[in-house]
Design a protein around this motif. Structure first.
Motif, PDB file in Angstrom:
ATOM      1  N   TYR A  55      41.848  24.112 -56.414  1.00  0.00           N
ATOM      2  CA  TYR A  55      41.301  25.253 -55.670  1.00  0.00           C
ATOM      3  C   TYR A  55      39.778  25.249 -55.712  1.00  0.00           C
ATOM      4  N   TYR A  56      39.214  24.935 -56.886  1.00  0.00           N
ATOM      5  CA  TYR A  56      37.753  24.899 -56.994  1.00  0.00           C
ATOM      6  C   TYR A  56      37.170  23.808 -56.102  1.00  0.00           C
ATOM      7  N   ASP A  57      37.829  22.670 -56.066  1.00  0.00           N
ATOM      8  CA  ASP A  57      37.330  21.567 -55.230  1.00  0.00           C
ATOM      9  C   ASP A  57      37.357  21.937 -53.754  1.00  0.00           C
ATOM     10  N   TRP A  58      38.416  22.596 -53.317  1.00  0.00           N
ATOM     11  CA  TRP A  58      38.481  22.987 -51.916  1.00  0.00           C
ATOM     12  C   TRP A  58      37.430  24.045 -51.591  1.00  0.00           C
ATOM     13  N   THR A  59      37.104  24.901 -52.549  1.00  0.00           N
ATOM     14  CA  THR A  59      36.033  25.878 -52.335  1.00  0.00           C
ATOM     15  C   THR A  59      34.689  25.174 -52.149  1.00  0.00           C
ATOM     16  N   GLN A  60      34.439  24.159 -52.979  1.00  0.00           N
ATOM     17  CA  GLN A  60      33.201  23.400 -52.853  1.00  0.00           C
ATOM     18  C   GLN A  60      33.158  22.611 -51.541  1.00  0.00           C
ATOM     19  N   VAL A  61      34.312  22.109 -51.136  1.00  0.00           N
ATOM     20  CA  VAL A  61      34.360  21.348 -49.887  1.00  0.00           C
ATOM     21  C   VAL A  61      34.051  22.237 -48.693  1.00  0.00           C
ATOM     22  N   ARG A  62      34.605  23.464 -48.687  1.00  0.00           N
ATOM     23  CA  ARG A  62      34.319  24.389 -47.574  1.00  0.00           C
ATOM     24  C   ARG A  62      32.838  24.747 -47.539  1.00  0.00           C
ATOM     25  N   LYS A  63      32.263  24.940 -48.712  1.00  0.00           N
ATOM     26  CA  LYS A  63      30.842  25.268 -48.753  1.00  0.00           C
ATOM     27  C   LYS A  63      30.006  24.099 -48.240  1.00  0.00           C
ATOM     28  N   MET A  64      30.370  22.883 -48.636  1.00  0.00           N
ATOM     29  CA  MET A  64      29.645  21.706 -48.171  1.00  0.00           C
ATOM     30  C   MET A  64      29.798  21.522 -46.665  1.00  0.00           C
ATOM     31  N   ALA A  65      31.001  21.760 -46.157  1.00  0.00           N
ATOM     32  CA  ALA A  65      31.231  21.633 -44.716  1.00  0.00           C
ATOM     33  C   ALA A  65      30.415  22.657 -43.939  1.00  0.00           C
ATOM     34  N   ASP A  66      30.321  23.883 -44.464  1.00  0.00           N
ATOM     35  CA  ASP A  66      29.519  24.906 -43.787  1.00  0.00           C
ATOM     36  C   ASP A  66      28.045  24.538 -43.782  1.00  0.00           C
ATOM     37  N   MET A  67      27.570  23.923 -44.867  1.00  0.00           N
ATOM     38  CA  MET A  67      26.169  23.524 -44.923  1.00  0.00           C
ATOM     39  C   MET A  67      25.876  22.396 -43.935  1.00  0.00           C
ATOM     40  N   LEU A  68      26.755  21.421 -43.878  1.00  0.00           N
ATOM     41  CA  LEU A  68      26.541  20.297 -42.970  1.00  0.00           C
ATOM     42  C   LEU A  68      26.776  20.667 -41.511  1.00  0.00           C
ATOM     43  N   ALA A  69      27.513  21.750 -41.275  1.00  0.00           N
ATOM     44  CA  ALA A  69      27.793  22.163 -39.892  1.00  0.00           C
ATOM     45  C   ALA A  69      26.502  22.509 -39.153  1.00  0.00           C
ATOM     46  N   HIS A  70      25.521  23.087 -39.861  1.00  0.00           N
ATOM     47  CA  HIS A  70      24.245  23.420 -39.212  1.00  0.00           C
ATOM     48  C   HIS A  70      23.576  22.166 -38.654  1.00  0.00           C
ATOM     49  N   PHE A  71      23.560  21.099 -39.444  1.00  0.00           N
ATOM     50  CA  PHE A  71      22.908  19.861 -39.005  1.00  0.00           C
ATOM     51  C   PHE A  71      23.731  19.155 -37.927  1.00  0.00           C
ATOM     52  N   TYR A  72      25.045  19.239 -38.034  1.00  0.00           N
ATOM     53  CA  TYR A  72      25.899  18.579 -37.041  1.00  0.00           C
ATOM     54  C   TYR A  72      25.731  19.228 -35.662  1.00  0.00           C
ATOM     55  N   GLU A  73      25.778  20.556 -35.632  1.00  0.00           N
ATOM     56  CA  GLU A  73      25.613  21.256 -34.351  1.00  0.00           C
ATOM     57  C   GLU A  73      24.200  21.103 -33.815  1.00  0.00           C
ATOM     58  N   LEU A  74      23.218  21.068 -34.716  1.00  0.00           N
ATOM     59  CA  LEU A  74      21.835  20.858 -34.296  1.00  0.00           C
ATOM     60  C   LEU A  74      21.672  19.494 -33.645  1.00  0.00           C
ATOM     61  N   THR A  75      22.277  18.473 -34.235  1.00  0.00           N
ATOM     62  CA  THR A  75      22.199  17.125 -33.669  1.00  0.00           C
ATOM     63  C   THR A  75      22.837  17.067 -32.291  1.00  0.00           C
ATOM     64  N   LEU A  76      23.950  17.756 -32.102  1.00  0.00           N
ATOM     65  CA  LEU A  76      24.599  17.764 -30.792  1.00  0.00           C
ATOM     66  C   LEU A  76      23.733  18.451 -29.746  1.00  0.00           C
ATOM     67  N   ARG A  77      23.049  19.520 -30.126  1.00  0.00           N
ATOM     68  CA  ARG A  77      22.233  20.255 -29.156  1.00  0.00           C
ATOM     69  C   ARG A  77      21.023  19.453 -28.702  1.00  0.00           C
ATOM     70  N   ILE A  78      20.394  18.757 -29.628  1.00  0.00           N
ATOM     71  CA  ILE A  78      19.155  18.058 -29.265  1.00  0.00           C
ATOM     72  C   ILE A  78      19.418  16.649 -28.746  1.00  0.00           C
ATOM     73  N   SER A  79      20.659  16.186 -28.801  1.00  0.00           N
ATOM     74  CA  SER A  79      20.974  14.834 -28.350  1.00  0.00           C
ATOM     75  C   SER A  79      21.475  14.795 -26.917  1.00  0.00           C
ATOM     76  N   GLY A  80      21.360  15.881 -26.198  1.00  0.00           N
ATOM     77  CA  GLY A  80      21.804  15.895 -24.809  1.00  0.00           C
ATOM     78  C   GLY A  80      20.959  14.976 -23.953  1.00  0.00           C
ATOM     79  N   SER A  81      21.598  14.274 -23.059  1.00  0.00           N
ATOM     80  CA  SER A  81      20.895  13.323 -22.189  1.00  0.00           C
ATOM     81  C   SER A  81      20.892  13.750 -20.729  1.00  0.00           C
ATOM     82  N   ARG A  82      21.645  14.775 -20.372  1.00  0.00           N
ATOM     83  CA  ARG A  82      21.717  15.220 -18.981  1.00  0.00           C
ATOM     84  C   ARG A  82      21.038  16.574 -18.769  1.00  0.00           C
TER      85      ARG A  82
END
Length: 571
Positions: free
Chosen positions: A401-428
């Motif tokens: 349970y503790y590991d899954w809590t840490q994984v969700r927190k890590m995923a939420d932190m990386l989500a900011h960078f992932y969505e940011l990369t998608l927004r600025i990588s548009g080519s059209r």
């Protein structure tokens, strides 16, 4: 005596005959030498040109489509030339006599049942079908031998038996001809209709240890639509800065491009040398803007990648456990099938499949964690159904349970960078106006992580902030084009930039940086003003001279200068 007279008579007769023969021979020879060439009587020679081929054959070339036909009068005649003249589509008086057929074209949206489509006309055109085939080969990235496949030939025989399928060699030539045609069009556009072009380039090494470079041009057409075109893809000698700079220079000379606005590259040190080389060349060509101060644009997506990589240097144990669990399940089709059964029993509604990350690519790590945390209950059920899972993973290797809590927190932190990369990588769509707002938001998020009570989040935020400040901590190190784009965006203007600077650097330093950027923007505007001001002043001087001249000679003002001045400022 009589016999002697007879002999003399015979000699005189034979002499006269010899004289007549020689005279007739001379007359015939002179008549052959003076005979005029006969003008061709056929009407086809008004449209064909005679010539002798390398093999010594007499041929005729069409004056319109430049096709050759044999026209030897003893062996061929002019029948082939006459038949071609009746079917030559480039003939100015050619008339298509074939009747067009009706065709019902369905519209793009088939949702409306009552929409029957559009009724158009269609007629067979061999060239149009061939161009469509070449277009399909290029768009779908098919091999040239596709046209020689049995399935494609059977398909074409069924739908269009009249079409003669070309060979793969012919298709390769057609593809190259289409490339030359499109290249000439793009060259003409760059020469006549384009003001400034922005370039992006990158280099890499293939598995065969060959260095390649790709250059992409981004520009806006007369309808204000954004376009991108790959203008060069070539091998280079090395990844050194001078080699990259020379390759870009050669590409610009081939395309006739000199009005380059920015060149976007990654943060390799060799690219700094390449940009310095290009600045000198543009200065020599006399086409640089602001002394090429804004030429070097660093790739924002690459900087984000470096920031996240520094944050993930010390991956915690929870991420390692999830990675090992995903690797165990994906290593066997039987295990993956059993895991899907566990997902069904737990009634987890998700269509995402487990994916294993690549440690050197942080976005794959995010996708792995974001997908795995949805199947937490499925992993717990799988542990009870597969006894080998606990043995291979070990007692402390299975995520709890503790590991899954840490994984969700890590995923939420990386989500900011992932969505940011998608927004600025548009080519059209245009992304330059998004950069500054995204950078300011990222700085705010990192400051929150640094001030957090969570030690893992604080440690990751501090490591990321060090790399962030290296590239975006000082305004002087950044290309100020990203600030100018915010000012030109009617949704932001100066007010948003001033507020963002105050939030990022504090009120006192933020106002100082804002004034510095504002001053640079006005300097760039004044340079463009000087660049186009001489034409306006010269036109005004000519108009005033015409006005004074018309007043002195006729006593009345000529209305033409006003008309031209009005239309000049409209342009």
């Amino acid at each position: 005596m009589a016999s002697q007279n007879d002999q003399m008579l015979q000699n005189s007769i034979s002499g006269s005959n010899q004289t007549n023969t020689d005279a007739s021979t001379e007359t015939t020879t002179s008549s052959k030498a003076k005979r005029k060439p006969v003008k061709p009587r056929s009407e086809v020679w008004d449209h064909f040109t005679k010539f002798v081929s390398d093999e010594g054959e007499l041929k005729g070339k069409c004056n319109y489509c430049k096709k050759d036909f044999c026209c030897d009068p003893k062996r061929n005649g002019t029948t082939a030339l006459r038949n071609h003249l009746n079917s030559c589509k480039k003939h100015p008086h050619f008339i298509e006599t074939r009747q067009a057929q009706l065709s019902l074209q369905k519209n793009a949206s088939d949702n409306d049942v009552n929409d029957l489509g559009t009724l158009t006309t269609w007629k067979y055109d061999d060239n149009a079908i061939r161009k469509a085939l070449v277009h399909m080969i290029i768009i779908e990235e098919l091999p040239f031998r596709f046209v020689e496949g049995e399935g494609f030939r059977s398909f074409m025989t069924a739908i269009c038996p009249r079409f003669r399928i070309p060979s793969r060699w012919t298709i390769s030539r057609d593809c190259y001809d289409l490339f030359i045609e499109e290249r000439s069009k793009l060259k003409s556009f760059f020469k006549n209709n384009c003001q400034r072009v922005s370039l992006t380039t990158d280099t890499w090494t293939s598995l065969q240890r060959i260095n390649y470079m790709c250059i992409t041009a981004h520009f806006i057409d007369n309808d204000w639509k954004l376009h991108k075109r790959i203008i060069n893809f070539c091998p280079i000698s090395s990844h050194k800065g001078e080699a990259v700079g020379r390759a870009i220079e050669t590409c610009l000379l081939e395309w006739g491009l000199d009005k380059v606005f920015t060149v976007t590259v990654d943060n390799a040190s060799s690219n700094d040398v390449a940009i310095s080389y290009l600045k000198k060349k543009l200065a020599n060509w006399g086409v640089s803007v602001a002394n090429s101060t804004y030429l070097h644009m660093r790739c924002m997506a690459h900087i984000i990648n470096l920031v996240v990589q520094d944050g993930l240097k010390d991956v915690n144990d929870s991420v390692m456990k999830v990675r090992d669990a995903v690797r165990y399940i994906r290593s066997s089709p039987a295990r993956l099938k059993r895991f899907k059964e566990c997902v069904l029993h737990e009634k987890i509604e998700s269509k995402s499949s487990l994916c294993l990350d690549v440690p050197t690519r942080w976005n794959s790590t995010y996708l792995m964690l974001n997908t795995a945390q949805k199947y937490e209950r499925a992993f717990e059920r799988y542990e009870s159904q597969d006894p080998m899972f606990k043995i291979d993973m070990g007692e402390n290797g299975i995520p709890d349970y503790y590991d899954w809590t840490q994984v969700r927190k890590m995923a939420d932190m990386l989500a900011h960078f992932y969505e940011l990369t998608l927004r600025i990588s548009g080519s059209r769509y245009v992304t330059s106006n998004l950069f500054f707002s995204e950078v300011s938001d990222l700085a705010f998020i990192l400051n929150q992580w640094i001030n957090s009570n969570d030690l893992d989040m604080k440690s990751m935020g501090e490591r990321m902030k060090v790399k962030f400040d290296k590239y975006w901590g000082d305004v002087d190190k950044m290309n100020k084009i990203i600030y100018f784009a915010v000012v030109l965006d009617p949704r932001d203007k100066f007010e948003f930039m001033e507020y963002s600077f105050s939030q990022m650097y504090g009120k006192e330093k933020g106002v100082e940086l804002f004034n510095k950027v504002k001053s640079c923007l006005f300097d760039l505007f004044n340079e463009y003003k000087k660049m186009y001001q001489p034409d306006v002043e010269q036109f005004n001087d000519n108009s005033s001279q015409q006005l004074s001249g018309s007043c002195s000679t006729t006593g009345s003002i000529n209305p033409k200068p006003k008309f031209f001045l009005k239309h000049h400022y409209k342009k």
